[in-house]
Every structure is written in structure tokens, then in C-alpha cells.
Design a protein around this motif. Structure first.
Motif, short mmCIF file in Angstrom:
data_model
loop_
_atom_site.label_atom_id
_atom_site.label_comp_id
_atom_site.label_asym_id
_atom_site.label_seq_id
_atom_site.Cartn_x
_atom_site.Cartn_y
_atom_site.Cartn_z
N UNK A 121 81.46 -64.36 -32.02
CA UNK A 121 81.25 -64.50 -33.46
C UNK A 121 80.63 -65.85 -33.79
N UNK A 122 80.26 -66.01 -35.05
CA UNK A 122 79.73 -67.27 -35.57
C UNK A 122 80.56 -67.70 -36.77
N UNK A 127 81.94 -56.04 -24.77
CA UNK A 127 81.62 -57.25 -25.54
C UNK A 127 81.42 -56.83 -26.99
N UNK A 128 82.29 -57.31 -27.88
CA UNK A 128 82.21 -56.99 -29.30
C UNK A 128 81.58 -58.18 -30.03
N UNK A 129 80.60 -57.89 -30.89
CA UNK A 129 79.87 -58.95 -31.59
C UNK A 129 79.95 -58.70 -33.10
N UNK A 130 80.37 -59.71 -33.85
CA UNK A 130 80.39 -59.65 -35.31
C UNK A 130 80.24 -61.07 -35.84
N UNK A 131 79.95 -61.20 -37.11
CA UNK A 131 79.71 -62.53 -37.67
C UNK A 131 80.99 -63.33 -37.84
N UNK A 132 82.07 -62.69 -38.28
CA UNK A 132 83.26 -63.41 -38.71
C UNK A 132 84.30 -63.57 -37.60
N UNK A 133 85.06 -64.65 -37.70
CA UNK A 133 86.12 -64.97 -36.74
C UNK A 133 87.35 -64.12 -36.99
#
Length: 417
Positions: free
Chosen positions: A270-271, A228-234
Motif C-alpha cells: 500500500x501507499x 500479493x494484494x495491492x491497494x492504496x490505503x493502509x
């Protein structure tokens, strides 16, 4: 896992309640009973889920504040820690909470300093002050979430390296234009500050080292863990046309290619875009890259369920969106299911084909009917193997299961071609 989108405090605390208040003399106390502020409603629901021990991890997508205000970031960190009782010394201290930086978290004055990492220091200081884990800066952070026989490897990444980068001024104008900008900022006019914020480029980017580290991690990680990779940008451009310079990830193509060629299904959370599409990407013959966007925190959140096989392999992912309906009630939306088993699919000793054949013939049946008719195809662990067959067929959209959130005895299975 619970996915929370952009928090944006303090502006989210000023969001209008879901009432059409024409009478400004109406009792404030009664209004507060009738309708809560959306952000408080969301966090109250999340807290109840934590208390019920339904959550293995909480993932925040960044943008804790607005316009890089450090006092707003401190307030956002404190709100998350206190409202959900997360962090050292609090009631839910054992619940994992992963946070990534967002473009609105970056102080523009710090971004002007020669050091590329100076703008992240105060953010980690604010998180440490309330007992929360650090955000990733130069290196991605890897955490293992879930029980030992059903584990997700969560990789927290920094996509904000270029956020707040100062617009390049050609040498011919730099000596005169630069001091004029600094003088205007020093005056403290809010309109000037806002205009300057908009002129600084919001250039989201992953560092080359973090991409290389992600590829290396994906290659070494056991197949039994779900990445599961998590970052802010799409990773993909948002649906609505965006007219702004350098606001999409400048190296999203490199990240997408690396993830799609990793040889395993991957969830990318992402958000940033404040809407909640779920998009599945793949190359021919490759495994799925599932991009899951969170709505803004004041609009709801996502629950990400990963179902594992009896042998410990990721089987399917369920995305359960929680959003407000037209009456202002926060409720769970329609479940979305994506396959995660990829090329590791097994035949279940031929039982899967027999189960599907029976369901096609029956068209619709109860769980008890399935057990009675197909249980004979399995020598041991009948119920568990049948459920695994059902999960696989659901992921392929070959069957629909009504009452899936209830006990198996309440399931109604309907096959389709």
C-alpha cells in the motif's frame, strides 16, 4: 516487483532539489547537472532497472495527482508511461504495470453524482489513452507475474469507494445550506475549493463484494503461487496520530481478519501514508500477513523479491528500500527478510538441521566452507539445496549473510542463537 508510492503530480514536480541554493543568480544549467529533482532521479533509476530486465512487474499505489484534478491525473499517467516506457507500443510494453486508485485521484464533483462508479471512469480513460492497464473498480483485478515456476498472483483492489463522499446535511438545513455551498464552489475561488475538498469525507473502504472475492481467490489459488494484494490505503493505523474524520479504512478489520485467516502467507502492498514501515501480523498458529508501505514516489521506492524453493513454493520475501541519503543520493537501504513458506516447511531430508548445526559450531564461514563441510548431506543439487537451507535460516533470523547481493562465492555466513 517494484513498488512505487504516491506520485502526487504536479506538486512533486515542484519539490526542492537537494541543494542549499542561496544564490538565485546561479546558473540553472549547472544547477541541473549538480542536482536533479527527486522525482526525476527516482524514475531514472527505475527505468534503468526495467532496461536491465531486473523487474517482473511495477505496482503503483495510487494518488497520481493532487486534490482530484483530472488534468493532473492525465499528466501523471502520461509521465509514468513515457518516463518508464510502459504501455502499448513502448519499449517496456511487456513489463506488467498494475495501478490502484488513491483518494487524491477522485474528482469531488464526480463523487457527488448518484453513481458510485462515476468518479472512476475518467481515471480509466486517462490510463487507456496512454496504453496502461485499467484500475480496479467494482471487481478486483488479478494478474499473474513472474516465470511459470515462480509466480506471484497480484490482486489489485479498490479501497476508495467512500473517497469524496459528501457530508450528510440534515433535512432541516439541506434546502438552505446546499445551494449556498454550490454557489460558493461555482465562484471558483481556490481557497473555497480547497476548503470544500477538506469538508468532503475521505472515507476509504473496500466493497463487501471485493472482500468476498479476495477470500474466494485466496482459497482457490494454488499453494505454489505467492498472493500479493495491492491497494492504496493502509490496513493498520499510521504511527503518527492522524486528526481527520474517516481517513482510515473503515472496514480494515474485516480485511485484516480475512487475510490472516486465509491459511497462507500474504503480502499486502500500500501507499497513502508516505512512510515505509514493514509490519508483520498473524493470529496464533496462523501464517504471516506482511504489510509493506511505499514511501512517496519523490522519496524513493521498494523492490519486493520473492524467492521460491526448487519445488516452486514461496520461500522468503526480501524488501529492498531505495531512498535518498542525507547527501541527496538515491541508494539501496538495508534488506529486510520475511519468511513466506509458512506451514509448508520441509526438512530438506534432515539437511537443514545439519547445516544449522555446522554453522553454530563454526560461528562464521565462507560459502565454500559450507559446501565442503555440508555438501555431503545432499545426494543431488548440492548448491541449490544448500542455498535453500541458507534462505530458510535467514528468514528465521537464525543466520546473517554478508554480501548477500553478490555471488554465492562471496557470501560470509554467521550463525546466532
Amino acid at each position: 516487483m517494484l513498488q512505487i508510492g504516491d506520485l502526487h503530480l504536479p506538486s512533486a514536480a515542484r519539490t526542492e532539489r537537494s541543494v542549499d541554493q542561496k544564490d538565485r543568480t546561479f546558473s540553472v544549467e549547472l544547477r541541473n547537472v549538480i542536482s536533479r529533482q527527486p522525482i526525476k532521479t527516482v524514475f531514472k533509476r527505475i527505468y534503468r532497472m526495467c532496461e536491465a530486465e531486473e523487474i517482473d512487474g511495477i505496482l503503483l499505489m495510487g494518488d497520481m495527482t493532487d486534490f482530484g484534478k483530472l488534468d493532473g491525473y492525465r499528466a501523471g499517467a502520461a509521465y509514468v508511461a513515457n518516463a518508464l516506457q510502459l504501455g502499448k507500443g513502448r519499449r517496456n510494453a511487456l513489463t506488467f504495470c498494475g495501478i490502484v486508485p488513491g483518494n487524491h485521484d477522485i474528482d469531488r464533483n464526480l463523487a457527488k453524482k448518484p453513481s458510485m462508479t462515476a468518479k472512476f471512469g475518467p481515471l480509466n480513460a486517462a490510463l487507456s489513452a496512454v496504453g496502461l492497464e485499467q484500475i480496479p473498480v467494482e471487481q478486483s483485478l488479478i494478474r499473474h507475474v513472474g516465470p511459470s515456476d515462480a509466480t506471484c498472483a497480484v490482486v489489485l483492489m479498490n479501497s476508495c469507494w467512500g473517497c469524496g463522499a459528501v457530508e450528510y446535511i440534515p433535512a432541516e438545513f439541506r434546502d438552505s445550506v446546499g445551494p449556498a455551498i454550490e454557489a460558493a464552489i461555482a465562484a471558483g475561488d481556490p481557497k473555497v475549493l480547497s476548503a470544500y475538498y477538506d469538508r468532503q469525507f475521505d472515507t476509504p473502504a473496500f466493497s463487501d463484494n471485493s472482500i468476498a472475492h479476495l477470500v474466494e481467490t485466496a482459497g482457490k489459488m494454488p499453494r505454489e503461487e505467492q498472493l500479493v494484494v495491492v491497494a492504496h490505503h493502509n490496513l493498520l493505523p499510521q504511527r503518527m496520530t492522524r486528526l481527520a474524520p474517516y481517513t482510515e479504512l473503515v472496514n480494515s478489520g474485516a480485511v485484516r481478519a480475512s487475510l490472516m485467516e486465509a491459511g497462507r502467507p500474504i503480502l499486502y502492498l500500500h501507499g497513502h501514508i508516505h512512510t515505509d514501515p514493514v509490519e508483520v501480523l498473524s493470529v496464533p498458529g496462523g501464517d504471516a500477513l506482511v504489510c509493506i508501505s511505499a514511501p512517496a514516489a519523490e522519496d524513493g521506492f521498494n523492490i519486493i523479491e520473492v524467492v521460491f524453493t526448487r519445488s516452486g513454493n514461496p520461500l522468503v520475501g526480501h524488501i529492498l528500500p531505495w531512498t535518498f541519503d542525507r547527501s541527496g543520493v538515491l541508494r539501496q537501504g538495508e534488506r529486510l527478510t520475511v519468511p513466506l513458506i509458512g506451514k509448508r516447511r520441509r526438512s530438506l531430508d534432515g539437511g537443514l538441521a545439519k547445516v544449522y548445526s555446522y554453522l553454530l559450531g563454526a560461528r562464521q564461514c565462507y560459502w565454500s566452507d559450507l559446501v565442503q563441510e555440508c555438501g555431503k548431506h545432499f545426494q543431488t543439487d548440492t548448491d541449490e539445496k544448500l542455498q535453500e537451507c541458507v534462505e530458510l535460516l535467514m528468514a528465521d533470523h537464525s543466520i546473517v549473510v554478508e554480501n548477500y547481493d553478490a555471488k554465492r562465492e562471496s557470501w560470509i555466513l554467521e550463525a546466532k542463537i
